[in-house]
Design an enzyme around this catalytic site. Structure first.
Site, PDB file in Angstrom:
ATOM      1  N   THR A   1      74.434  25.826  57.523  1.00  0.00           N
ATOM      2  CA  THR A   1      74.513  27.201  57.002  1.00  0.00           C
ATOM      3  C   THR A   1      75.750  27.842  57.632  1.00  0.00           C
ATOM      4  O   THR A   1      76.853  27.657  57.128  1.00  0.00           O
ATOM      5  CB  THR A   1      73.238  28.018  57.310  1.00  0.00           C
ATOM      6  OG1 THR A   1      72.947  27.946  58.698  1.00  0.00           O
ATOM      7  CG2 THR A   1      72.063  27.492  56.513  1.00  0.00           C
TER       8      THR A   1
ATOM      9  N   THR B   1      63.604  23.688  66.825  1.00  0.00           N
ATOM     10  CA  THR B   1      64.712  24.550  66.462  1.00  0.00           C
ATOM     11  C   THR B   1      65.291  24.242  65.114  1.00  0.00           C
ATOM     12  O   THR B   1      65.675  23.142  64.842  1.00  0.00           O
ATOM     13  CB  THR B   1      65.862  24.488  67.471  1.00  0.00           C
ATOM     14  OG1 THR B   1      66.759  25.557  67.148  1.00  0.00           O
ATOM     15  CG2 THR B   1      66.639  23.209  67.391  1.00  0.00           C
TER      16      THR B   1
ATOM     17  N   GLU C   1      76.803  30.889  66.753  1.00  0.00           N
ATOM     18  CA  GLU C   1      77.579  31.922  66.056  1.00  0.00           C
ATOM     19  C   GLU C   1      78.401  32.784  66.999  1.00  0.00           C
ATOM     20  O   GLU C   1      77.850  33.479  67.857  1.00  0.00           O
ATOM     21  CB  GLU C   1      76.630  32.816  65.246  1.00  0.00           C
ATOM     22  CG  GLU C   1      76.084  32.118  64.023  1.00  0.00           C
ATOM     23  CD  GLU C   1      75.020  32.930  63.294  1.00  0.00           C
ATOM     24  OE1 GLU C   1      74.614  32.485  62.214  1.00  0.00           O
ATOM     25  OE2 GLU C   1      74.610  33.982  63.805  1.00  0.00           O
TER      26      GLU C   1
ATOM     27  N   ASN D   1      77.070  38.557  61.905  1.00  0.00           N
ATOM     28  CA  ASN D   1      75.713  38.957  61.540  1.00  0.00           C
ATOM     29  C   ASN D   1      75.605  40.375  61.007  1.00  0.00           C
ATOM     30  O   ASN D   1      74.509  40.889  60.828  1.00  0.00           O
ATOM     31  CB  ASN D   1      74.788  38.758  62.742  1.00  0.00           C
ATOM     32  CG  ASN D   1      74.534  37.286  62.984  1.00  0.00           C
ATOM     33  OD1 ASN D   1      73.909  36.617  62.165  1.00  0.00           O
ATOM     34  ND2 ASN D   1      75.060  36.758  64.073  1.00  0.00           N
TER      35      ASN D   1
ATOM     36  N   SER E   1      72.553  37.048  56.186  1.00  0.00           N
ATOM     37  CA  SER E   1      72.342  35.635  56.490  1.00  0.00           C
ATOM     38  C   SER E   1      70.970  35.477  57.110  1.00  0.00           C
ATOM     39  O   SER E   1      70.296  36.440  57.405  1.00  0.00           O
ATOM     40  CB  SER E   1      73.418  35.099  57.433  1.00  0.00           C
ATOM     41  OG  SER E   1      73.379  35.778  58.668  1.00  0.00           O
TER      42      SER E   1
END
Lengths: 390, 390
Positions: free
Chosen positions: B153, B186, B266, B385, B390
């Protein structure tokens, strides 16, 4: 108005040179009586700063004649030497106030201390102690504003609030912009009243008031080592209010100051009001509210004005509160974007342009409610907390 | 090598059009046997995505013949319709695989499903179902790499790992870059082995392995609704390893993949290794490690290469672990900047230039240890974010 709105108090705020910037960094608040009653609540963090350990002892006596507050250093994690520094500060303040007033009325054991700033650094006592002397010469019944300014750290504005009772007054000041997720209090707050209330009445009012105000502020999930809220009564108004009216006045001042803290939180562009409704217990409501408040992904989404309710659901799902995932409802700014744990009304209907964002989380599990205030997570917050030590 | 490193497995990764970008978004992993044993661990989040609810049921039987994974949509908080979509996906996969292989060997009840992407949006089934047909035609014993790519992703790289045993192999793939604080697993991970191990042996190995690997990754404190880790055994190597050796191999692959997740988190610029030592219990060590890992102020400070140990102490202080504040010691990159709860060695000695930061928290309360991996908090994380859903 601040801490000198109530009769019987003087205050001062000066630059003692503790901050390298030369900005005001030392405040002194003195209760002129006739009563010296006081109550306090302190951080639930188990790592407590020296001034917290000191003031907790002082408050056990139920009497406070003066409060010395400094910004520019938290005096936390400074060992026995740091505690000695706090003790020396109280002794110095007592000596200077007695000299100034030609009395022996002040004892170090009745002087509360509060500090804020960087953890793990000793205070420059060669600047702090002379600063107390300077502050004592500037004490005034109009000094509350200057005192509120002197306790600022990363605050962009100083915070004060006042409520008038029937012949009596409750006022106060607060500082706090980061490390703001109090367990029993938040950062530094001094409240004063001229109502004639004893230490027990003050304690009752203060605990009831902070439980639903400062305790429900969660700007960044980080609990401080220095949180302190003090309430001092001079009795100078000669009026003893009913406990309920007094508690409500204290709660109103606390609520006002708590909102000011959230409104000035480091880097924040949104104030987020999280109302958890229909919870089985109030504890459940608070747990869920705090979990939503601390979800970094949601805080980022709200910063981006994205009503990303999936992140609300994922935050609720990490709690132990009573709920059925298929009966959860979530509204953002009054649009029920999630109904029965699934897609609800069109998220494009949510207007996210304003600073305040309202999240309503309906647990469908009872009738209890709690409101938590939080902020968004922004690049400015990251910058403010990474570009230099604080 | 990924999920096809072990004998007895084929895989494919294709672009089904679920992602608007046209990037690969559908992966298929098929166990060719002779054994179809499987184990799985799933998110501890109480709000679980439809594919998690489905796959938990499938895994109760201890047999998995195929796994369908999609990116581009989490199918979480999508109600009964979302669950029907997952069911239809499994039915379609079983029908296509039986048709392709001219057999009736595949049953929907033995096909696991995993999804990742935005919460609260239905999957485009008109694209997903034809995608399964396309993926089935591309199944290959060399398809593991493409499968790993198709589950990305916000991952910038795909993640695979392989360990060779004595005549057998364990391999796997993982995705995950945000909402990364698993409670039992996870994000999406599929591990395969050709060792001849039954479902009980797989379950033992998988739970032991994830407990000290994926369970100790805490990139951003946000637990997903979709975390899934599957371990499939084909038995094709015809070798049954000892349980300890097998568990250790699975643990090594999990540890490798977990580190890859942290390394690609991220917006992160630092990988933070938090080692809690001398704790009274392992649970205490994990609680303290996780509290440090989730402290936004510390994460910002480390981003700014500031060894701000006061923020470590304030994080430890919020836990219920056994410790005496005056006996806490903290090292950053091996410099003991905090000794006995107070100022230790000169913080200027700490070299913060490298991506990896090591924090050692010594609780002086026992002999237990745990290591938690986390990331720093950066403006890039906020941007990633907040700029889009997302």
């Amino acid at each position: 108005m601040s801490v000198t709105a109530a009769k019987g108090f003087t205050a001062a705020g000066i630059a003692a040179g503790i901050k390298e910037s030369g900005q005001p960094d030392l405040a002194l608040v003195v209760n002129q009586g006739p009563r010296l009653a006081a109550a306090g609540v302190f951080t639930a963090n188990r790592v407590k700063a020296a001034p917290v350990l000191w003031s907790q002892q002082v408050l056990k006596g139920g009497q406070v004649s003066a409060v010395v507050l400094n910004s520019g250093g938290a005096n936390a994690c400074t060992g026995p030497e740091g505690f000695q520094d706090t003790h020396a500060t109280a002794e110095k303040a007592a000596a200077i106030l007695n000299e100034k007033e030609g009395s022996l009325g002040h004892s170090a054991a009745e002087i509360a201390i509060a500090s804020t700033g960087l953890i793990g650094v000793r205070l420059p006592m060669d600047k702090l102690l002379p600063g107390i002397e300077k502050a004592a010469t500037e004490l005034s019944a109009h000094g509350g504003e200057k005192a509120a300014i002197a306790i600022k750290t990363t605050d962009t504005v100083h915070k004060t609030a006042v409520v008038q009772g029937d012949g009596w007054t409750v006022g106060g000041m607060a500082k706090g912009a980061g490390m703001l997720a109090p367990g029993l209090a938040t950062m530094l707050v001094v409240l004063t009243t001229d109502a004639d209330v004893d230490a027990t009445g003050l304690d009752t009012a203060l605990r009831a008031a902070t439980r639903t105000t400062f305790d429900r502020v969660d700007s960044d999930g980080c609990m401080s080592t220095n949180d302190t809220v003090l309430l001092l009564a001079s009795g100078a108004a000669g009026v003893t209010p009913g406990q309920d009216a007094f508690t409500e006045a204290v709660r109103t001042v606390c609520d006002d100051l708590a909102r000011q803290l959230i409104g000035d939180a480091e880097g924040a562009s949104k104030d987020i009001r999280i109302e958890v409704i229909n919870a089985a217990t109030e504890d459940d409501a608070v747990e869920v509210g705090r979990s939503i408040a601390r979800n970094n992904l949601l805080k980022c989404a709200l910063h981006g004005e994205d009503p990303n309710w999936g992140r609300v659901l994922s935050a609720i799902g990490t709690t132990s509160a009573a709920f059925d995932p298929d009966r959860l409802n979530v509204a953002i700014n009054d649009v029920w974007v999630c109904r029965n744990g699934s897609v609800g009304d069109d998220r494009d209907l949510v207007d996210m342009r304003y600073r305040e964002v309202r999240i309503t989380a309906d647990l469908s599990a009872g009738s209890e409610t709690a409101t938590i205030w939080a902020n968004d997570l922004t690049a400015d917050y990251v910058h403010e907390n990474s570009a230099y030590s604080s």
